[in-house]
Design a protein around this motif. Structure first.
Motif, short mmCIF file in Angstrom:
data_model
loop_
_atom_site.label_atom_id
_atom_site.label_comp_id
_atom_site.label_asym_id
_atom_site.label_seq_id
_atom_site.Cartn_x
_atom_site.Cartn_y
_atom_site.Cartn_z
N GLY A 7 -10.22 -28.26 -36.89
CA GLY A 7 -9.96 -26.66 -37.20
C GLY A 7 -9.43 -25.82 -38.22
N SER A 8 -8.74 -26.89 -38.63
CA SER A 8 -8.07 -27.11 -40.28
C SER A 8 -8.63 -25.90 -41.05
CB SER A 8 -7.08 -27.80 -40.40
OG SER A 8 -6.41 -27.07 -41.60
N GLU A 48 -14.83 -20.73 -29.50
CA GLU A 48 -14.75 -19.65 -29.21
C GLU A 48 -13.65 -19.22 -30.99
OE1 GLU A 48 -14.76 -17.43 -26.68
OE2 GLU A 48 -16.60 -18.97 -26.44
N SER A 49 -12.32 -20.17 -31.13
CA SER A 49 -11.87 -19.66 -32.34
C SER A 49 -12.53 -19.51 -33.53
CB SER A 49 -11.15 -20.74 -33.20
OG SER A 49 -10.14 -20.98 -31.72
N GLN A 56 -6.28 -14.31 -36.13
CA GLN A 56 -6.50 -14.38 -34.86
C GLN A 56 -6.48 -15.81 -34.09
OE1 GLN A 56 -5.50 -11.75 -32.42
NE2 GLN A 56 -5.46 -10.56 -34.48
N ALA A 57 -7.60 -16.22 -34.62
CA ALA A 57 -8.29 -17.88 -34.12
C ALA A 57 -6.95 -18.74 -34.24
CB ALA A 57 -8.92 -18.15 -35.13
N GLU A 58 -6.28 -19.27 -33.33
CA GLU A 58 -5.56 -20.12 -32.91
C GLU A 58 -4.92 -21.10 -31.51
OE1 GLU A 58 0.00 -19.98 -32.48
OE2 GLU A 58 -1.42 -18.47 -32.07
N ILE A 59 -4.83 -22.77 -32.45
CA ILE A 59 -4.92 -23.54 -30.72
C ILE A 59 -3.57 -23.77 -30.72
CG2 ILE A 59 -6.44 -25.16 -30.89
CD1 ILE A 59 -8.95 -24.83 -31.88
N LYS A 60 -3.73 -24.47 -29.48
CA LYS A 60 -1.82 -24.82 -29.15
C LYS A 60 -2.43 -25.67 -28.29
CE LYS A 60 0.40 -20.66 -29.20
NZ LYS A 60 1.49 -19.70 -28.87
N VAL A 61 -2.03 -27.08 -28.95
CA VAL A 61 -1.85 -28.27 -28.09
C VAL A 61 -0.83 -29.04 -27.52
CG1 VAL A 61 -2.91 -30.14 -28.15
CG2 VAL A 61 -3.78 -28.99 -29.60
N LYS A 74 -2.91 -29.50 -22.55
CA LYS A 74 -3.17 -28.81 -22.34
C LYS A 74 -3.50 -27.95 -23.10
CE LYS A 74 -0.17 -26.18 -19.59
NZ LYS A 74 0.99 -25.46 -19.15
N ILE A 75 -4.84 -27.70 -24.18
CA ILE A 75 -5.37 -26.96 -25.06
C ILE A 75 -5.88 -25.58 -24.75
CG2 ILE A 75 -7.14 -26.98 -26.69
CD1 ILE A 75 -7.24 -29.98 -25.71
N LEU A 76 -4.75 -24.51 -25.39
CA LEU A 76 -4.66 -23.59 -25.24
C LEU A 76 -5.57 -22.36 -26.19
CD1 LEU A 76 -1.36 -22.77 -23.89
CD2 LEU A 76 -3.48 -22.96 -22.57
N HIS A 77 -6.18 -21.46 -26.21
CA HIS A 77 -6.95 -20.96 -27.16
C HIS A 77 -7.26 -19.71 -26.94
CE1 HIS A 77 -10.89 -21.51 -25.92
NE2 HIS A 77 -10.42 -21.72 -25.39
N ARG A 78 -7.42 -18.98 -28.34
CA ARG A 78 -7.93 -17.37 -28.04
C ARG A 78 -9.19 -17.30 -27.69
NH1 ARG A 78 -3.61 -14.71 -32.46
NH2 ARG A 78 -2.18 -14.51 -30.41
N CYS A 79 -10.15 -15.70 -26.93
CA CYS A 79 -11.43 -15.54 -27.09
C CYS A 79 -11.90 -13.98 -27.20
CB CYS A 79 -11.96 -16.65 -26.04
SG CYS A 79 -11.31 -16.57 -24.49
N LYS A 80 -13.07 -13.98 -27.39
CA LYS A 80 -13.38 -12.81 -26.99
C LYS A 80 -13.21 -12.49 -25.28
CE LYS A 80 -16.11 -11.28 -31.21
NZ LYS A 80 -17.25 -10.98 -31.87
#
Length: 80
Positions: A7-8, A48-49, A56-61, A74-80
């Protein structure tokens, strides 16, 4: 960690939280199965990111274990 690195490399911001070492998995969870599940969820989050604007793309783990034999992640992320 490979998925965070992937991802990075795609310029996706991320945060990772694991307050203490996960020492003992729940008895009914096989390590291989857990790794596969986490990998699939990460792949979905990265996919999705990639569809979002870079800012806007970000993943939180988050991995959490209150007591041995329990596990929450938990693996949170934004999507369209």
């Amino acid at each position: 960690m490979n998925k965070l690195n992937e991802g990075s490399e795609l310029s996706i911001k991320y945060s990772f939280e694991c307050e203490k070492e996960i020492a003992v998995l729940p008895k009914n969870v096989k390590l291989f199965d857990l790794v596969q599940i986490i990998e699939i969820v990460f792949d979905n989050a990265i996919e999705e990111s990639e569809q979002l604007e870079k800012d806007q793309a970000e993943i939180k783990v988050m991995f959490y274990q209150e007591k041995a034999g329990e596990l929450e992640f938990k693996i949170l992320h934004r999507c369209k």
